[in-house]
Design an enzyme around this catalytic site. Structure first.
Site, mmCIF file in Angstrom:
data_model
loop_
_atom_site.group_PDB
_atom_site.id
_atom_site.type_symbol
_atom_site.label_atom_id
_atom_site.label_comp_id
_atom_site.label_asym_id
_atom_site.label_seq_id
_atom_site.Cartn_x
_atom_site.Cartn_y
_atom_site.Cartn_z
ATOM 1 N N LYS A 87 44.431 43.379 -33.912
ATOM 2 C CA LYS A 87 44.990 44.433 -33.070
ATOM 3 C C LYS A 87 46.006 45.237 -33.888
ATOM 4 O O LYS A 87 46.989 44.685 -34.389
ATOM 5 C CB LYS A 87 45.656 43.831 -31.831
ATOM 6 C CG LYS A 87 44.677 43.210 -30.849
ATOM 7 C CD LYS A 87 45.386 42.601 -29.658
ATOM 8 C CE LYS A 87 46.068 43.655 -28.801
ATOM 9 N NZ LYS A 87 46.735 43.040 -27.622
ATOM 10 N N ILE A 88 45.740 46.518 -33.999
ATOM 11 C CA ILE A 88 46.555 47.399 -34.829
ATOM 12 C C ILE A 88 47.123 48.526 -33.972
ATOM 13 O O ILE A 88 46.365 49.253 -33.315
ATOM 14 C CB ILE A 88 45.703 48.011 -35.967
ATOM 15 C CG1 ILE A 88 45.048 46.909 -36.814
ATOM 16 C CG2 ILE A 88 46.552 48.941 -36.832
ATOM 17 C CD1 ILE A 88 46.009 46.042 -37.571
#
Length: 221
Positions: A87-88
């Site tokens: 998750k960025i």
């Protein structure tokens, strides 16, 4: 519509997987902080519970290079067989990190999305999923459901392979309305997932059926 559990509470996840058709689990630093355990202790337990379902883990680093190193370390830690997503956040460094991760074969969920254009840019950068925050938009007098609808429409119109993962829900009604936008998936807290599957009239019907049929259902099993 795919459903994921937005929690790191192992008891909640175990209960949900016992009956709810979940496709995975999402976490973030805030969710992990609620459990009071370090990531090295939580991740192995999550892997056991999730199995071959998706596991979305948020990166804590603030530069692209460190996000990549962090994601590679987590993927190695959980094992190559885990359906792992990094998750960025859609920050400047996050946008830099997305194509770097994809080149390394790491799947990406672009998170903390608040606008249609942020989602489009993340999709063009190569994100597998974008996660618009519905309730947080509603809380600042924006329209989270409409943002999700616009993202879904653009991804369809432009034939983008990126999928939408609706996130940040405070009510069952928000989840209901997002499902009507054509959103591919949602990640929802334990409490709301429990509310979604239940209804007092269903409980009443079950009680009535049990009472009415107790002396009539005489076939042994």
């Amino acid at each position: 519509m795919l459903f994921l559990a937005d929690t790191a509470n192992l008891k909640e996840i175990e209960k949900l997987f016992s009956y709810f058709p979940l496709e995975g689990v999402t976490t973030n630093p805030t969710i992990l902080a609620e459990q009071g355990k370090p990531l090295s202790k939580i991740l192995p337990e999550l892997v056991k519970l999730v199995g071959d379902k998706m596991l979305h883990v948020q990166m804590l680093s603030t530069t692209a290079e460190k996000m990549v190193a962090e994601a590679e370390a987590y993927r190695k830690f959980v094992g190559e067989n885990v359906n792992f997503y990094a998750k960025i956040p859609v920050s400047e460094e996050g946008y830099r990190a997305i194509p770097m991760l994809k080149k390394r074969g790491i799947k990406v969920t672009a998170t903390a999305v608040y606008t249609h254009l942020q989602a489009i840019v993340a999709a063009r950068a190569g994100a597998n999923y974008v996660a618009p925050y519905v309730s947080r938009l509603d809380n600042i007098s924006s329209h989270g459901i409409e943002v999700v609808r616009d993202i879904v429409k653009s991804f369809t119109d432009y034939k983008m392979p990126t999928k939408v993962l609706g996130a940040s829900f405070k009510t069952v009604d928000q989840v209901h309305r997002v499902t009507l936008t054509g959103c591919y998936s949602v990640t929802v807290s334990f409490e709301i997932l429990e509310r979604m599957r239940s209804h007092p009239l269903t409980d009443m019907n079950v009680e009535t059926f049990t009472k009415d049929g107790k002396d009539l259902y005489d076939i042994k099993f």
